[in-house]
Scaffold this active site. Structure first.
Site, short mmCIF file in Angstrom:
data_model
loop_
_atom_site.label_atom_id
_atom_site.label_comp_id
_atom_site.label_asym_id
_atom_site.label_seq_id
_atom_site.Cartn_x
_atom_site.Cartn_y
_atom_site.Cartn_z
N HIS A 224 0.84 -1.20 0.00
CA HIS A 224 0.00 0.00 0.00
C HIS A 224 0.87 1.24 0.00
O HIS A 224 1.88 1.32 0.70
CB HIS A 224 -0.91 0.00 1.23
CG HIS A 224 -2.03 1.00 1.15
ND1 HIS A 224 -1.82 2.36 1.27
CD2 HIS A 224 -3.36 0.83 0.96
CE1 HIS A 224 -2.98 2.99 1.16
NE2 HIS A 224 -3.93 2.09 0.97
N HIS A 277 -7.11 -0.89 -6.52
CA HIS A 277 -7.75 0.31 -7.08
C HIS A 277 -7.28 0.45 -8.52
O HIS A 277 -6.30 1.12 -8.81
CB HIS A 277 -7.37 1.55 -6.28
CG HIS A 277 -7.96 1.58 -4.91
ND1 HIS A 277 -9.30 1.73 -4.68
CD2 HIS A 277 -7.39 1.46 -3.69
CE1 HIS A 277 -9.54 1.71 -3.38
NE2 HIS A 277 -8.39 1.55 -2.76
N HIS A 325 -6.97 8.63 4.97
CA HIS A 325 -5.52 8.61 4.79
C HIS A 325 -4.80 9.65 5.65
O HIS A 325 -3.70 10.08 5.33
CB HIS A 325 -5.19 8.75 3.30
CG HIS A 325 -5.70 7.59 2.51
ND1 HIS A 325 -5.09 6.35 2.54
CD2 HIS A 325 -6.79 7.45 1.71
CE1 HIS A 325 -5.78 5.51 1.78
NE2 HIS A 325 -6.81 6.17 1.27
#
Length: 572
Positions: A224, A277, A325
């Site tokens: 990530h 994504h 985030h």
């Protein structure tokens, strides 16, 4: 031989070949292609019906002789592998034992050998219902355990993801970091009526920290950007995955700090990877991460916040990104980061690419921009929005939308199972697989399941007042059933781990009572293996306008202002 009208037959036994069913209030219509039962000997439960002793129910054979535990009679099946068919479905030992004609071979013709009904058999009347495989959500931020119940309420029985609760890391990344956290989360899932596979943290340029997580019980790794999605981290994660046969999921570098999308593709080195994504509103190389959907080694998915593309999508996404985030709206750089990820042009293209079978899977991004209890709902809403916007698919027959519906169902069932290495256990209605199934009233298909069967037992269902004289007395709400209670969950639920973890004794070391099964065949799959969603056109993104072209044709659609099965179906 006596005959009945098609209308009368449908009222007795449900629709059959040639009959069409409208899904909810959508413009999607399915048509039954095949009937596996045989007319005149239908198995039906109830007063004066055929499943009585000595009639449709055998009175000599015992369970040890092969009699079913449960039969779903006369149900319409929508399955990405089987198609749209009519059949009885037999369940034994928590697995699907037969799809065909159930009953008593002494009195009925054509009974499937593995589908004998007897004194050991209970029945669910599926005459006016639709049966699908249960949903698999491969993009779960494990932020709250209550997600499980919302997921079940929309027909999802399997989670792949990571987290340890509402930490900032879990809010932003689908990662359960490190052996201790992995073991504790595996233990926590002992009390939740779902299958689970955890993703360890794949952001480490060294094999030791990655391998210890896989041995501890991680069923995959997640790389990530919030932890640094560098080319080097990707290479290490993919190399250890090749060695230990697990899947790697990636959320790429939105800021393009460590390289551009081409550099990430180079880092894949042709190895299989699950791109979470595949459209950048959720994160990933801005503005052109969507290009990876054209690659053979990429198994592409995208998430439900942008599906279907609606008139409010752009506005809500900004706030989602800021919160998930750990960004500050008072810091210009953080605002620029969030704004770079929200591009209406690429969101519109994402919807089109899902419809074209270029993006192959559909997941939630639970509580981290997505809604865990809306995966089936958003799936069918998107299919409907695309039919309205784009018309019929070329693969569809003139009178039905079977191919489109099956393409979308594959995105939430068999394809996630293939990608994560569990298609030998779940993901489709096939003999030998775990009986993770969902029954739907066609009027509520995709929105509200009637009943969720988990490992052969009803674990979640609509249910009326428990003090009432009937099970249908209002208020009718979703409630846990016996399959979600006590030690039964040890038999009806699965914890997925790596083969290395299984051999290392994770079940004993973590003190697990549930079934523990290893993922497999994660590294030898490609886009071509994904069912009804394996198209690989050329994709280009204009760096100035963000317009997406697929084989030279602009891929776009207008945002919807009214979605099917929306406010009409939900009060409050």
């Amino acid at each position: 031989m006596p005959h009945v009208s098609r209308k009368e037959y449908s009222s007795l036994f449900g629709p059959t070949v040639g009959d069409k069913i409208r899904l909810g209030n959508t413009e999607l219509f399915i048509e039954i292609e095949k009937d596996l039962r045989g007319y005149g000997d239908e198995s039906v439960y109830g007063g004066g019906k055929s499943l009585r002793d000595g009639m449709g129910a055998n009175n000599n054979l015992t369970r040890d002789n092969g009699v079913l535990d449960l039969v779903i009679t006369n149900v319409t099946i929508i399955d990405a592998c089987l198609g749209v068919i009519k059949a009885d479905v037999g369940i034994k030992d928590g697995k699907i034992s037969g799809i065909g004609k159930s009953g008593n071979p002494n009195t009925m013709d054509g009974v499937t050998p593995t589908m004998v009904v007897g004194a050991s058999t209970d029945a669910i009347s599926g005459e006016h219902l639709i049966l699908t495989a249960a949903g698999i959500d491969t993009h779960i931020h494990l932020i709250s355990p209550q997600q499980a119940y919302h997921a079940l309420s929309n027909g999802v029985t399997t989670f792949f993801g990571g987290g340890i609760g509402p930490t900032d890391g879990s809010n932003g990344t689908t990662v359960t970091a490190g052996p201790w956290n992995i073991r504790q989360m595996l233990r926590s899932f002992e009390s939740l009526p779902l299958n689970v596979g955890l993703l360890g943290k794949g952001n480490a340029c060294g094999y030791g920290p990655l391998e210890e997580q896989i041995i501890a019980g991680a069923a995959g790794l997640k790389v990530h950007e919030d932890w640094g999605a560098t080319a080097s981290a990707l290479r290490y994660a993919l190399r250890i995955a090749d060695k230990m046969d697990i899947q790697v999921a990636v959320h790429t570098d939105s800021l393009n700090e460590g390289g551009y999308v081409e550099d990430t593709i180079d880092a894949f080195e042709g190895r299989t990877v699950h791109t979470f994504h595949t459209e950048g509103a959720g994160g990933g190389h801005a503005p052109d991460i969507i290009k990876v959907a054209s690659l053979m080694n990429v198994l592409p998915s995208s998430t439900n916040p942008t599906l279907p593309f609606g008139i409010n999508s752009q506005a809500e996404l900004f706030d989602m990104i800021m919160i998930c985030h750990n960004l500050n709206p008072n810091v210009p750089a953080d605002v620029a980061f969030a704004e770079s990820r929200v591009r209406p042009e690429t969101i519109a293209a994402e919807n089109v690419l899902q419809d074209m079978g270029v993006i192959s899977m559909f997941s939630s991004d639970s509580q981290a921009m997505g809604r865990v209890g809306e995966n089936w709902l958003r799936l069918i809403q998107t299919a409907n929005a695309m039919k309205v916007a784009r018309g019929k698919l070329p693969e569809d027959a003139a009178g039905n939308d079977n191919f489109r519906v099956l393409r979308y169902v594959a995105k939430i069932t068999i394809n996630p199972a293939i990608a994560q290495g569990v298609s030998h256990v779940i993901g489709s209605i096939e003999v030998g697989k775990m009986a993770d199934l969902v029954l739907w009233d066609p009027r509520f298909f995709g929105a509200k399941p009637k009943m969720v069967i988990k490992g052969g037992m009803i674990s979640w269902s609509t249910m009326g007042d428990s003090n009432a004289s009937l099970p249908t007395t209002q208020p009718i709400t979703y409630r846990p059933m016996f399959g979600a209670m006590g030690k039964t969950m040890n038999d009806t639920c699965v914890t997925f781990v790596s083969q290395a973890s299984l051999e290392d004794g994770v079940r004993e070391k973590a003190g697990l009572d549930r079934n523990v099964i290893a993922v497999k065949n994660c590294r030898n799959v490609s886009k071509q293996d994904l069912v009804r969603n394996n198209n690989m056109p050329n994709i280009d993104v204009d760096p100035e306008t963000f317009a997406v072209k697929v084989d030279g044709v602009h891929a776009t659609c207008k945002p919807v202002d009214i979605a099917a099965m929306n406010q009409l179906y939900f009060f409050g």
